[in-house]
Design a protein around this motif. Structure first.
Motif, PDB file in Angstrom:
ATOM      1  N   TYR A 164       0.825  -1.193   0.000  1.00 49.36           N
ATOM      2  CA  TYR A 164       0.000   0.000   0.000  1.00 49.36           C
ATOM      3  C   TYR A 164       0.868   1.255   0.000  1.00 49.36           C
ATOM      4  O   TYR A 164       1.857   1.341   0.729  1.00 49.36           O
ATOM      5  N   TYR A 176       0.436   5.784  -0.326  1.00 56.40           N
ATOM      6  CA  TYR A 176      -0.518   6.881  -0.152  1.00 56.40           C
ATOM      7  C   TYR A 176       0.162   8.222  -0.451  1.00 56.40           C
ATOM      8  O   TYR A 176       1.346   8.389  -0.178  1.00 56.40           O
ATOM      9  N   TYR A 228      -0.560  12.230   0.633  1.00 55.38           N
ATOM     10  CA  TYR A 228      -1.318  13.167   1.456  1.00 55.38           C
ATOM     11  C   TYR A 228      -0.815  14.580   1.167  1.00 55.38           C
ATOM     12  O   TYR A 228       0.321  14.784   0.776  1.00 55.38           O
ATOM     13  N   LEU A 279      -5.934  12.840   2.473  1.00 54.93           N
ATOM     14  CA  LEU A 279      -5.531  11.844   1.490  1.00 54.93           C
ATOM     15  C   LEU A 279      -5.905  12.294   0.084  1.00 54.93           C
ATOM     16  O   LEU A 279      -7.054  12.636  -0.188  1.00 54.93           O
ATOM     17  N   TYR A 307      -4.396   6.921  -3.404  1.00 47.65           N
ATOM     18  CA  TYR A 307      -3.662   5.833  -2.810  1.00 47.65           C
ATOM     19  C   TYR A 307      -3.638   4.637  -3.753  1.00 47.65           C
ATOM     20  O   TYR A 307      -4.325   4.634  -4.787  1.00 47.65           O
ATOM     21  N   VAL A 325      -3.305   0.196  -3.695  1.00 44.76           N
ATOM     22  CA  VAL A 325      -3.283  -1.033  -2.887  1.00 44.76           C
ATOM     23  C   VAL A 325      -2.386  -2.093  -3.505  1.00 44.76           C
ATOM     24  O   VAL A 325      -2.348  -3.235  -3.020  1.00 44.76           O
ATOM     25  N   LYS A 374      -8.967   7.050  -5.624  1.00 43.14           N
ATOM     26  CA  LYS A 374      -9.100   8.431  -5.167  1.00 43.14           C
ATOM     27  C   LYS A 374      -9.265   8.488  -3.665  1.00 43.14           C
ATOM     28  O   LYS A 374      -9.928   7.639  -3.063  1.00 43.14           O
ATOM     29  N   PHE A 404      -3.180  -3.278   5.058  1.00 43.46           N
ATOM     30  CA  PHE A 404      -3.955  -2.165   5.575  1.00 43.46           C
ATOM     31  C   PHE A 404      -4.453  -2.384   6.994  1.00 43.46           C
ATOM     32  O   PHE A 404      -4.208  -1.592   7.879  1.00 43.46           O
ATOM     33  N   ARG A 405      -5.123  -3.456   7.233  1.00 42.46           N
ATOM     34  CA  ARG A 405      -5.785  -3.641   8.530  1.00 42.46           C
ATOM     35  C   ARG A 405      -4.767  -3.627   9.661  1.00 42.46           C
ATOM     36  O   ARG A 405      -3.920  -4.492   9.767  1.00 42.46           O
ATOM     37  N   GLY A 406      -4.886  -2.611  10.512  1.00 44.37           N
ATOM     38  CA  GLY A 406      -4.058  -2.583  11.699  1.00 44.37           C
ATOM     39  C   GLY A 406      -2.586  -2.420  11.461  1.00 44.37           C
ATOM     40  O   GLY A 406      -1.769  -2.806  12.301  1.00 44.37           O
ATOM     41  N   GLN A 407      -2.216  -1.851  10.330  1.00 46.82           N
ATOM     42  CA  GLN A 407      -0.789  -1.684  10.018  1.00 46.82           C
ATOM     43  C   GLN A 407      -0.400  -0.212  10.068  1.00 46.82           C
ATOM     44  O   GLN A 407      -1.129   0.645   9.571  1.00 46.82           O
ATOM     45  N   PRO A 408       0.756   0.103  10.622  1.00 49.49           N
ATOM     46  CA  PRO A 408       1.208   1.491  10.644  1.00 49.49           C
ATOM     47  C   PRO A 408       1.623   1.953   9.259  1.00 49.49           C
ATOM     48  O   PRO A 408       2.021   1.148   8.422  1.00 49.49           O
ATOM     49  N   GLN A 409       1.520   3.260   9.057  1.00 52.08           N
ATOM     50  CA  GLN A 409       2.014   3.848   7.815  1.00 52.08           C
ATOM     51  C   GLN A 409       3.391   4.450   8.070  1.00 52.08           C
ATOM     52  O   GLN A 409       3.632   5.043   9.115  1.00 52.08           O
ATOM     53  N   PHE A 413       6.067   7.157   6.716  1.00 52.74           N
ATOM     54  CA  PHE A 413       6.045   8.388   5.948  1.00 52.74           C
ATOM     55  C   PHE A 413       7.430   8.824   5.492  1.00 52.74           C
ATOM     56  O   PHE A 413       8.434   8.600   6.184  1.00 52.74           O
TER      57      PHE A 413
END
Lengths: 113, 112
Positions: free
Chosen positions: A31, A33, A35, A45, A48, A50, A57, A97-102, A104
């Motif tokens: 994933y 993104y 911003y 946002l 993004y 996947v 969008k 995605f689920r419960g994962q940190p991003q 940056f």
């Protein structure tokens, strides 16, 4: 291990010019993104992805296009820059995605005159 | 409408005290809530994640609580240090799509 790298770090454009912001990650994340961060508005946002070859969008996509031709790269394009697009742009990536940190990058500071 | 609210004004805390930051939300049902730290001129850095069925999460001097009834998360830094001065962002993930929503952040100043 560089993490998320954004290029360039600073740029000044004139209204109507075009440019591409590059984001590269070396963590094999699916994933990615884009911003924008404006004073008093927080992180919003733009678009993004996947996975390689996909884009979607986000909250504020107008005036921007993106491409994810390679898994490690996510490009953000401004076709005809406007002063309202003056902002700090951040790219992020995450393993899933689920419960994962991003994770940056340190941002691209873009001014449109 | 959906809202995430964090203290809009800066928070000044004396060194050594516990700093407590608040994240309130309305019209969201987050499955996860994350906290990030952002220093001037840098991107946000992930600190902690808490799930909807967890009441509390700890990591070293950091503690996060999550109350889905009050629709609130509290972020605590114990034994605060000047190096903890930064902006702290909360982010919600409803677990329904591929996006998380960020609050506007709270600026924290730890005074020596």
């Amino acid at each position: 291990n560089a993490g998320v790298t954004q290029t360039p770090k600073f740029r000044v454009l004139k209204t109507g010019q075009s440019m591409t912001l590059l984001c590269a990650q070396d963590m094999n994340h699916e994933y990615m993104y884009w911003y924008r961060q404006d004073p008093g508005m927080g992180l919003r946002l733009i678009h993004y992805s996947v996975g390689e070859g996909t884009t979607a969008k986000g909250e504020v996509p107008d005036g921007y296009n993106v491409s994810r031709l390679k898994k490690q790269n996510f490009l953000l394009g401004l076709e005809s820059a406007a002063p309202s697009q003056t902002s700090v742009y951040f790219c992020a990536s995450s393993y899933s995605f689920r419960g994962q940190p991003q994770h940056f990058g340190d941002g691209t500071r873009l001014s449109i005159l | 409408s959906q809202k995430i609210e964090q203290n809009s004004e800066a928070l000044n805390i004396q060194e050594g005290k516990t700093a407590t930051l608040t994240c309130n939300y309305t019209n969201y049902s987050p499955a996860y809530l994350q906290w990030y730290r952002q220093d001037p001129g840098r991107g946000p850095v992930f600190l902690l994640l808490i799930r909807e069925n967890e009441k509390e999460k700890r990591k070293e001097r950091l503690k996060v609580t999550f109350d889905t009834t009050l629709k609130q998360s509290l972020f605590h830094i114990t034994a605060s240090q000047p190096a903890d001065s930064a902006t702290y962002l909360c982010a919600l993930d409803e677990g329904r799509d591929d996006k998380i929503i960020f609050g506007k952040g709270t600026r924290l100043h730890i005074l020596p």
